[in-house]
Motif scaffolding. Structure first.
Motif, PDB file in Angstrom:
ATOM      1  N   ILE A 111       2.442   5.547  -5.065  1.00  0.00           N
ATOM      2  CA  ILE A 111       3.179   4.229  -5.102  1.00  0.00           C
ATOM      3  C   ILE A 111       4.119   4.080  -4.236  1.00  0.00           C
ATOM      4  O   ILE A 111       4.701   3.463  -3.790  1.00  0.00           O
ATOM      5  N   THR A 115       4.448   1.258  -1.299  1.00  0.00           N
ATOM      6  CA  THR A 115       5.440   0.714  -0.915  1.00  0.00           C
ATOM      7  C   THR A 115       6.720   0.698  -0.056  1.00  0.00           C
ATOM      8  O   THR A 115       6.799   0.148   0.773  1.00  0.00           O
ATOM      9  N   ASP A 254       1.901  -3.240  -9.142  1.00  0.00           N
ATOM     10  CA  ASP A 254       1.149  -1.834  -8.630  1.00  0.00           C
ATOM     11  C   ASP A 254       0.636  -0.761  -9.079  1.00  0.00           C
ATOM     12  O   ASP A 254       0.118  -0.222  -9.584  1.00  0.00           O
ATOM     13  N   LEU A 255       1.902  -0.780 -10.336  1.00  0.00           N
ATOM     14  CA  LEU A 255       2.089   0.643 -10.965  1.00  0.00           C
ATOM     15  C   LEU A 255       1.239   0.091 -12.303  1.00  0.00           C
ATOM     16  O   LEU A 255       0.056   0.698 -12.486  1.00  0.00           O
TER      17      LEU A 255
END
Length: 325
Positions: A111, A115, A254-255
């Motif tokens: 992540i 990001t 995304d998580l």
């Protein structure tokens, strides 16, 4: 803002209740392969299949009516008892707490990398539109979005683990726990991190580029350039901040994507005993308590993530006001 957060938390409780109810009912309606196996073994040994089935249901707490079992589960849930995993012979909370560190080892770096790098390249492409760098970034983005994670992971394992022998083929859980920051653990995590980060990075790149393009030619950006703002100051102060308002939504997405979908595929391919593999094994074995426990984790993350996202909106854009009505 306080009342808004309170309402969101209350609504999240309703959503969690609905998800748990649907999951509980579907698991109850699904055919139980273990029950069929117990009945078959009893019949093969000359025993009574019906008696064996009743003993099996009583042992697993399935002999009562559906509403009573569900009420008992909710009561235990609120008291901190998430149930007992029959397939793992341990409490559900213990099984989840054992699996979470393995998932965090590859999901958190994925992540962060996706990001930072994805949004950075996307912003750079927006400032250098239609250049060779922009075309290269677009190609990488479409490649990352299009390629399936499970297939990409298998190919990387064949190349770097089997052919080149640079990384281990099988994930060593003992090394991951006992030597978390060692080179050996880093070598077995590099491929899972790369596979997950590639897809998420591609999405972040495209969204960051599209959002930034809306502000590159905006009037306030032209005014800032006329006053002499260039380079890093232009990017961070005048373009990045308004762009982060819609992009902050991607972080939660995304998580949840990693936990709900990608983690299942990656942990199966690389043999990581994390939360996704735990949930998949629980579904296969129809371990009701463990399935419901692993279902709650994404719900909690969605609730907390969306609250942090709403707070970030206010910080990034003072014009947003949820009010305290």
């Amino acid at each position: 803002m306080r009342w808004y957060i309170a309402r969101r938390v209350a609504w999240a409780g309703v959503v969690a209740f609905v998800i748990l109810t649907i999951t509980f009912v579907l698991l109850d309606l699904a055919p139980d392969a273990q029950l069929a196996q117990v009945q078959f073994q009893a019949a093969s040994g000359g025993g009574d299949a019906q008696s064996a089935a009743e003993a099996y249901r009583e042992r697993r707490g399935l002999d009562g009516p559906l509403w009573q079992r569900y009420a008992d589960y909710l009561t235990n849930l609120f008291t901190g008892d998430w149930g007992w995993s029959d397939t793992r012979s341990q409490p559900v909370t213990e099984a989840i707490l054992t699996a979470i560190p393995y998932s965090m080892m590859y999901s958190i770096p994925s992540i962060i990398l996706s990001t930072v790098i994805g949004m950075g390249i996307g912003l750079y492409s927006a400032l250098n539109q239609y250049t060779k760098t922009d075309y290269a970034a677009t190609f990488v983005a479409f490649f990352g979005i299009s390629i399936p994670n499970f297939w990409f992971g298998i190919v990387l394992l064949l190349v770097f683990a089997v052919e080149l022998d640079l990384v281990p083929v099988l994930f060593n859980a003992d090394t991951a726990i006992n030597d978390t920051f060692s080179l050996a653990n880093a070598k077995q995590l590099v491929l899972p991190v790369f596979v997950l980060a590639t897809g998420a990075m591609a999405s972040n790149m495209r969204y960051a580029r599209a959002e930034a393009l809306e502000y590159v030619q905006a009037e306030f950006v032209k005014t800032a350039r006329a006053k002499g703002a260039t380079g890093w100051r232009m990017l961070t102060r005048h373009i990045l901040r308004p762009t982060l308002v819609p992009l902050s939504t991607l972080l939660v997405g995304d998580l949840l994507g990693l936990i709900l979908s990608a983690s299942y595929l990656v942990e199966v391919v690389f043999g990581i005993p994390g939360l996704g593999r735990l949930s998949l094994d629980a579904i296969r074995n129809q371990d009701t308590a463990l399935v419901l426990g692993t279902t709650l984790i994404p719900v909690f993350i969605a609730v907390i993530g969306n609250l942090l996202q709403d707070i970030a909106y206010v910080i990034l854009d003072p014009r947003i006001d949820y009010g305290d009505r």
